[in-house]
Write a protein that holds these residues in place. Structure first.
Motif, PDB file in Angstrom:
ATOM      1  N   MET A   1     -29.069  31.456 -10.741  1.00  0.00           N
ATOM      2  CA  MET A   1     -28.347  31.492  -9.613  1.00  0.00           C
ATOM      3  C   MET A   1     -26.882  30.809  -9.479  1.00  0.00           C
ATOM      4  O   MET A   1     -26.945  29.713 -10.021  1.00  0.00           O
ATOM      5  N   LYS A   2     -25.854  31.823  -9.099  1.00  0.00           N
ATOM      6  CA  LYS A   2     -24.408  31.087  -9.192  1.00  0.00           C
ATOM      7  C   LYS A   2     -24.089  31.034  -7.880  1.00  0.00           C
ATOM      8  O   LYS A   2     -24.332  31.650  -6.971  1.00  0.00           O
ATOM      9  N   VAL A   3     -23.431  29.890  -7.484  1.00  0.00           N
ATOM     10  CA  VAL A   3     -22.917  29.386  -6.338  1.00  0.00           C
ATOM     11  C   VAL A   3     -21.396  28.987  -6.512  1.00  0.00           C
ATOM     12  O   VAL A   3     -20.900  28.166  -7.155  1.00  0.00           O
ATOM     13  N   LEU A   4     -20.670  29.424  -5.237  1.00  0.00           N
ATOM     14  CA  LEU A   4     -19.387  29.389  -5.369  1.00  0.00           C
ATOM     15  C   LEU A   4     -19.033  28.274  -4.205  1.00  0.00           C
ATOM     16  O   LEU A   4     -19.433  28.678  -2.965  1.00  0.00           O
ATOM     17  N   VAL A   5     -18.519  27.222  -4.143  1.00  0.00           N
ATOM     18  CA  VAL A   5     -18.031  26.183  -3.225  1.00  0.00           C
ATOM     19  C   VAL A   5     -16.444  26.252  -3.068  1.00  0.00           C
ATOM     20  O   VAL A   5     -15.789  25.845  -3.877  1.00  0.00           O
ATOM     21  N   ILE A   6     -16.030  26.404  -1.680  1.00  0.00           N
ATOM     22  CA  ILE A   6     -14.833  26.852  -1.588  1.00  0.00           C
ATOM     23  C   ILE A   6     -14.379  25.724  -0.430  1.00  0.00           C
ATOM     24  O   ILE A   6     -14.381  25.972   0.678  1.00  0.00           O
ATOM     25  N   ASP A   7     -13.715  24.828  -0.983  1.00  0.00           N
ATOM     26  CA  ASP A   7     -13.274  23.575   0.405  1.00  0.00           C
ATOM     27  C   ASP A   7     -12.013  22.958  -0.342  1.00  0.00           C
ATOM     28  O   ASP A   7     -11.807  22.535  -1.632  1.00  0.00           O
ATOM     29  N   GLY A   8     -11.255  22.671   0.581  1.00  0.00           N
ATOM     30  CA  GLY A   8     -10.107  21.707   0.312  1.00  0.00           C
ATOM     31  C   GLY A   8     -10.110  20.421  -0.270  1.00  0.00           C
ATOM     32  O   GLY A   8      -9.193  19.745  -0.902  1.00  0.00           O
ATOM     33  N   HIS A   9     -10.893  19.813   0.253  1.00  0.00           N
ATOM     34  CA  HIS A   9     -11.295  18.201  -0.254  1.00  0.00           C
ATOM     35  C   HIS A   9     -12.205  17.856  -1.268  1.00  0.00           C
ATOM     36  O   HIS A   9     -13.410  18.634  -1.315  1.00  0.00           O
ATOM     37  N   PRO A  10     -11.532  17.191  -2.332  1.00  0.00           N
ATOM     38  CA  PRO A  10     -12.486  17.005  -3.603  1.00  0.00           C
ATOM     39  C   PRO A  10     -13.610  16.440  -3.486  1.00  0.00           C
ATOM     40  O   PRO A  10     -14.655  16.641  -3.974  1.00  0.00           O
ATOM     41  N   LEU A  11     -13.834  15.316  -2.389  1.00  0.00           N
ATOM     42  CA  LEU A  11     -15.026  14.680  -2.218  1.00  0.00           C
ATOM     43  C   LEU A  11     -16.118  15.485  -1.659  1.00  0.00           C
ATOM     44  O   LEU A  11     -17.349  15.509  -1.840  1.00  0.00           O
ATOM     45  N   MET A  12     -15.504  16.454  -0.731  1.00  0.00           N
ATOM     46  CA  MET A  12     -16.582  17.024   0.109  1.00  0.00           C
ATOM     47  C   MET A  12     -17.184  18.259  -1.119  1.00  0.00           C
ATOM     48  O   MET A  12     -18.097  18.575  -0.989  1.00  0.00           O
ATOM     49  N   ARG A  13     -16.336  18.828  -1.776  1.00  0.00           N
ATOM     50  CA  ARG A  13     -16.689  19.745  -2.787  1.00  0.00           C
ATOM     51  C   ARG A  13     -17.898  19.104  -3.768  1.00  0.00           C
ATOM     52  O   ARG A  13     -18.903  19.757  -4.029  1.00  0.00           O
ATOM     53  N   SER A  14     -17.693  17.881  -4.294  1.00  0.00           N
ATOM     54  CA  SER A  14     -18.587  17.216  -5.000  1.00  0.00           C
ATOM     55  C   SER A  14     -19.845  16.790  -4.310  1.00  0.00           C
ATOM     56  O   SER A  14     -20.776  17.167  -4.724  1.00  0.00           O
ATOM     57  N   ALA A  15     -19.670  16.517  -2.959  1.00  0.00           N
ATOM     58  CA  ALA A  15     -21.105  16.345  -2.055  1.00  0.00           C
ATOM     59  C   ALA A  15     -21.774  17.574  -2.044  1.00  0.00           C
ATOM     60  O   ALA A  15     -23.054  17.449  -1.933  1.00  0.00           O
ATOM     61  N   ILE A  16     -21.200  18.613  -1.728  1.00  0.00           N
ATOM     62  CA  ILE A  16     -21.691  19.921  -1.497  1.00  0.00           C
ATOM     63  C   ILE A  16     -22.488  20.376  -2.996  1.00  0.00           C
ATOM     64  O   ILE A  16     -23.582  20.689  -2.818  1.00  0.00           O
ATOM     65  N   LYS A  17     -21.733  20.040  -4.140  1.00  0.00           N
ATOM     66  CA  LYS A  17     -22.190  20.332  -5.201  1.00  0.00           C
ATOM     67  C   LYS A  17     -23.694  19.708  -5.483  1.00  0.00           C
ATOM     68  O   LYS A  17     -24.576  20.197  -5.884  1.00  0.00           O
ATOM     69  N   ARG A  18     -23.696  18.380  -5.143  1.00  0.00           N
ATOM     70  CA  ARG A  18     -24.595  17.484  -5.522  1.00  0.00           C
ATOM     71  C   ARG A  18     -25.975  18.089  -4.652  1.00  0.00           C
ATOM     72  O   ARG A  18     -27.074  17.938  -5.078  1.00  0.00           O
ATOM     73  N   GLU A  19     -25.609  18.249  -3.287  1.00  0.00           N
ATOM     74  CA  GLU A  19     -26.649  18.825  -2.401  1.00  0.00           C
ATOM     75  C   GLU A  19     -27.261  20.097  -2.982  1.00  0.00           C
ATOM     76  O   GLU A  19     -28.522  20.167  -3.006  1.00  0.00           O
ATOM     77  N   VAL A  20     -26.487  20.859  -3.418  1.00  0.00           N
ATOM     78  CA  VAL A  20     -26.933  22.432  -3.916  1.00  0.00           C
ATOM     79  C   VAL A  20     -27.941  22.003  -4.945  1.00  0.00           C
ATOM     80  O   VAL A  20     -28.993  22.530  -5.429  1.00  0.00           O
TER      81      VAL A  20
END
Length: 208
Positions: A1-20
């Protein structure tokens, strides 16, 4: 499964990736900070799930519509710090499969991910309750609005009364007896449950 996360804040991008990744270990997660670059990559690759912060520079409802047209069946989940009450319904109307506030827990993000991947629409409980309230309000407004009980002639009398005309003047204008106009007025007051012209004016404004 491929997921694309689009967010301007690097810490938020990392947090979303970790949750996913914690929720879907097999997922391949790509992180993007720039909207134009994300749009370009969506045009080239298929993603099962796109998680986007619509508050990103250049973002908005038009972004969701554009992504929906390009996503080839991929799901779009808005995960945003922007007002859920203001933007959830417009986002879904524009083509998103769900809207989730960043104020919620990681568990709720996982629930939202599962729902949109299962081709369901995700709304928080607060938005679900708001939707229910709107449905009830619409039913009240359309089916139980006392203004609908007024006859055309009663509506006309109300209009003339609220313009400041007296019973005699209205009778002359409509070529009716004063007693007939008084009866129309009494019927209106009864139907709208008011006792004077000030209350009538206020109630008309509320019910219109």
């Amino acid at each position: 499964m491929k997921v694309l996360v689009i967010d301007g804040h690097p810490l938020m991008r990392s947090a979303i990736k970790r949750e996913v990744k914690d929720h879907k270990p097999q997922a391949r997660v790509m992180l993007m900070a720039q909207l134009d670059e994300a749009i370009e990559i969506i045009g080239k690759q298929f993603f099962d799930l796109i998680i986007i912060e619509i508050g990103i520079p250049g973002g908005g409802m038009h972004t969701i519509r554009e992504m929906r047209a390009m996503a080839r069946g991929g799901k779009i989940l808005v995960y945003s710090s922007m007002s859920e009450a203001t933007y959830a319904l417009p986002a879904v109307s524009s083509g998103a499969h769900g809207f989730l506030s960043k104020d919620v827990s990681g568990d709720e993000l996982r629930i939202a991910i599962d729902m949109v991947l299962d081709s369901k629409t995700y709304f928080s409980k607060a938005i679900q309750e708001s939707l229910l309230s709107q449905v009830i309000a619409n039913v009240d407004a359309s089916d139980h609005n006392p203004l609908q009980s007024l006859t055309p002639r009663e509506r006309l009398v109300v209009h003339l009364l609220l313009e400041g005309n007296k019973i005699r003047a209205i009778a002359d204008m409509l070529n009716l007896k004063e007693s007939t106009v008084s009866t129309f007025k009494a019927n209106v007051f009864k139907k709208l449950q008011v006792s004077n012209l000030v209350a009538l004016s206020e109630k008309m404004e509320i019910l219109r």
